[in-house]
Write a protein that holds these residues in place. Structure first.
Motif, PDB file in Angstrom:
ATOM      1  N   VAL A  87       0.832  -1.198   0.000  1.00 33.26           N
ATOM      2  CA  VAL A  87       0.000   0.000   0.000  1.00 33.26           C
ATOM      3  C   VAL A  87       0.869   1.252   0.000  1.00 33.26           C
ATOM      4  O   VAL A  87       0.609   2.213  -0.736  1.00 33.26           O
ATOM      5  N   GLU A  88       1.911   1.242   0.811  1.00 38.67           N
ATOM      6  CA  GLU A  88       2.815   2.397   0.849  1.00 38.67           C
ATOM      7  C   GLU A  88       3.443   2.637  -0.522  1.00 38.67           C
ATOM      8  O   GLU A  88       3.539   3.787  -0.983  1.00 38.67           O
ATOM      9  N   ARG A  89       3.855   1.566  -1.167  1.00 34.55           N
ATOM     10  CA  ARG A  89       4.456   1.712  -2.499  1.00 34.55           C
ATOM     11  C   ARG A  89       3.430   2.241  -3.499  1.00 34.55           C
ATOM     12  O   ARG A  89       3.735   3.117  -4.331  1.00 34.55           O
ATOM     13  N   ALA A  90       2.220   1.729  -3.427  1.00 36.16           N
ATOM     14  CA  ALA A  90       1.172   2.202  -4.333  1.00 36.16           C
ATOM     15  C   ALA A  90       0.888   3.681  -4.115  1.00 36.16           C
ATOM     16  O   ALA A  90       0.689   4.432  -5.082  1.00 36.16           O
ATOM     17  N   LEU A  91       0.885   4.121  -2.877  1.00 39.13           N
ATOM     18  CA  LEU A  91       0.598   5.526  -2.603  1.00 39.13           C
ATOM     19  C   LEU A  91       1.723   6.433  -3.105  1.00 39.13           C
ATOM     20  O   LEU A  91       1.472   7.572  -3.514  1.00 39.13           O
ATOM     21  N   ALA A 133      -7.027   2.408   4.280  1.00 39.22           N
ATOM     22  CA  ALA A 133      -7.873   3.578   4.086  1.00 39.22           C
ATOM     23  C   ALA A 133      -7.357   4.763   4.892  1.00 39.22           C
ATOM     24  O   ALA A 133      -7.374   5.905   4.422  1.00 39.22           O
ATOM     25  N   GLU A 134      -6.898   4.501   6.111  1.00 34.91           N
ATOM     26  CA  GLU A 134      -6.366   5.591   6.931  1.00 34.91           C
ATOM     27  C   GLU A 134      -5.113   6.189   6.309  1.00 34.91           C
ATOM     28  O   GLU A 134      -4.959   7.416   6.239  1.00 34.91           O
ATOM     29  N   ARG A 135      -4.221   5.332   5.828  1.00 36.63           N
ATOM     30  CA  ARG A 135      -2.994   5.815   5.192  1.00 36.63           C
ATOM     31  C   ARG A 135      -3.322   6.578   3.913  1.00 36.63           C
ATOM     32  O   ARG A 135      -2.733   7.623   3.630  1.00 36.63           O
ATOM     33  N   ALA A 136      -4.273   6.063   3.140  1.00 36.01           N
ATOM     34  CA  ALA A 136      -4.603   6.685   1.859  1.00 36.01           C
ATOM     35  C   ALA A 136      -5.338   7.999   2.050  1.00 36.01           C
ATOM     36  O   ALA A 136      -5.208   8.917   1.232  1.00 36.01           O
ATOM     37  N   VAL A 141      -6.446   9.767  -1.383  1.00 37.39           N
ATOM     38  CA  VAL A 141      -6.638   8.630  -2.292  1.00 37.39           C
ATOM     39  C   VAL A 141      -7.729   7.726  -1.741  1.00 37.39           C
ATOM     40  O   VAL A 141      -7.820   7.492  -0.529  1.00 37.39           O
ATOM     41  N   ASP A 142      -8.574   7.195  -2.625  1.00 42.66           N
ATOM     42  CA  ASP A 142      -9.565   6.186  -2.258  1.00 42.66           C
ATOM     43  C   ASP A 142      -8.966   4.796  -2.422  1.00 42.66           C
ATOM     44  O   ASP A 142      -8.261   4.516  -3.409  1.00 42.66           O
ATOM     45  N   ILE A 143      -9.255   3.910  -1.480  1.00 40.83           N
ATOM     46  CA  ILE A 143      -8.934   2.492  -1.597  1.00 40.83           C
ATOM     47  C   ILE A 143     -10.180   1.777  -2.103  1.00 40.83           C
ATOM     48  O   ILE A 143     -11.276   1.958  -1.555  1.00 40.83           O
ATOM     49  N   GLY A 172     -16.030   1.460   7.762  1.00 36.43           N
ATOM     50  CA  GLY A 172     -16.539   2.783   8.066  1.00 36.43           C
ATOM     51  C   GLY A 172     -15.654   3.939   7.652  1.00 36.43           C
ATOM     52  O   GLY A 172     -15.824   5.051   8.147  1.00 36.43           O
ATOM     53  N   ALA A 173     -14.732   3.706   6.719  1.00 32.04           N
ATOM     54  CA  ALA A 173     -13.863   4.783   6.234  1.00 32.04           C
ATOM     55  C   ALA A 173     -14.479   5.404   4.988  1.00 32.04           C
ATOM     56  O   ALA A 173     -14.819   4.683   4.048  1.00 32.04           O
ATOM     57  N   PRO A 174     -14.623   6.722   4.926  1.00 30.21           N
ATOM     58  CA  PRO A 174     -15.288   7.345   3.772  1.00 30.21           C
ATOM     59  C   PRO A 174     -14.529   7.179   2.464  1.00 30.21           C
ATOM     60  O   PRO A 174     -15.123   7.329   1.396  1.00 30.21           O
TER      61      PRO A 174
END
Length: 270
Positions: A87-91, A133-136, A141-143, A172-174
Motif C-alpha cells: 500500500v505504501e508503495r502504491a501511494l 484507508a487511513e494511510r490513503a 486517495v480512495d482504496i 466505516g472509512a469514507p
C-alpha cells in the motif's frame, strides 16, 4: 455523462506498453487505468500522461507473487506486513501519477477453508482495509475493493457486491469504496440494472468497469445491453469513470465502434 478510461493492460496490446498512452489519446480517451505500474519509473509514466493529455484514474496495489498465481494478499493472515508495504508503495506511485484511486486485491482462499478460517481471513481483510484507508486518506486517495467472479479467478475471497458493501460499511472509512465491474457482477449474480440503482446512490461505488459477457471482449459483444446500462449510470448521476477492461477481438481501435455509437447516441463529440 459516463466517462470512459482505457485499460492499458488489456487494450492496445498491439503496442508496447509505453506507447499505449499515445494510442489511447489518439482514440479520444481522456483517462487510463491498468493493473500495475511497478515495472516502470513513476516519473516516466507521469511524463506519458502529461504528453498525451491523459489522467491516471486507477491502478492496483502490489498483488503478491502475481506470476506464481497470487491475486492479492489483503485477506491473507500472516501477510499483513507485505500488504501494508505494498500500500505504501502504491501511494508513492499515486502521488507522482496524480491517481486518486488504488485497488487493493484480497487474495485467494482454499476451497476447503473452514468457517473459522474464513472468519480469520475476513478479520485480516477488514484490519488491512482499515489501515490502508487511513494511510490513503492522508494522501487524498480512495482504496477500492472489487468482487471478482469465480470463473476467472477461482478461490478469490470477494465475489459478491453485498459482501463488498458490507465490508466497506464495517470498516466505516469514507475513502474505502467498491469497484463495480459489470462483467464480474453479471457472471456471479446478474441483475445489473437493479444493482446499479441500489448501490450507486449509496456513494460507496468509486469506480465502474465494463466488458462483454461471456468472453470479455468489446462490451457490445455478448449478452449485455450496454447502451441501456450506460444510460442507467447517466440517469443515476454517477460522476466517476468507467474502465474499459476488456480484450479486443482484433485491433483495439478497430473495435471502438461501441464507444462511437454511444457518443453519437448521447450527442457527445469524440
Amino acid at each position: 455523462m459516463p466517462r470512459f478510461a482505457a485499460n492499458l493492460s488489456m487494450m492496445y496490446t498491439e503496442h508496447d506498453f509505453p506507447d499505449r498512452f499515445a494510442a489511447a489519446s489518439a482514440d479520444g480517451f481522456d483517462a487510463v487505468e491498468y493493473l500495475f505500474p511497478y515495472a516502470y519509473d513513476a516519473t516516466g509514466l507521469r511524463g506519458r500522461l502529461d504528453e498525451h493529455g491523459l489522467r491516471q484514474v486507477l491502478f492496483n496495489a502490489p498483488p503478491g507473487a502475481w506470476d506464481s498465481g497470487e491475486r492479492g494478499t489483503a485477506a491473507l493472515p500472516g501477510r499483513e506486513a507485505e500488504t501494508r508495504a505494498g500500500v505504501e508503495r502504491a501511494l508513492e506511485y499515486a502521488a507522482t501519477l496524480g491517481c486518486p484511486r488504488v485497488h487493493l486485491m484480497a487474495g485467494l482462499v482454499r476451497p476447503d477453508a473452514t468457517p473459522a478460517q474464513l472468519a480469520e481471513h475476513r478479520d485480516t481483510y477488514l484490519a488491512n482495509l482499515a489501515w490502508a484507508a487511513e494511510r490513503a486518506a492522508a494522501a487524498g486517495v480512495d482504496i477500492l475493493i472489487e468482487p471478482i467472479n469465480t470463473r476467472d479467478i477461482p478461490g478469490y475471497f470477494l465475489n459478491r457486491q453485498t459482501e463488498a458493501h458490507t465490508a466497506v460499511q464495517d470498516v466505516g472509512a469514507p475513502n474505502l469504496k467498491v469497484q463495480l465491474d459489470l462483467y464480474h457482477c453479471q457472471i456471479v449474480e446478474g441483475d445489473l440494472t437493479t444493482t446499479l440503482r441500489r448501490d450507486v446512490p449509496t456513494g460507496r461505488v468509486g469506480h465502474l468497469q465494463i466488458a462483454g459477457v461471456p468472453d470479455r471482449n468489446e462490451p457490445d459483444r455478448g449478452e449485455l445491453d450496454i447502451r441501456h446500462l450506460f444510460d442507467v449510470v447517466d440517469d443515476l448521476g454517477f460522476d466517476g469513470w468507467i474502465g474499459c477492461e476488456y480484450r479486443p477481438r482484433a485491433g483495439t481501435s478497430e473495435g471502438l465502434g461501441w464507444l462511437d455509437d454511444y457518443r453519437n447516441h448521447r450527442g457527445e463529440h469524440a
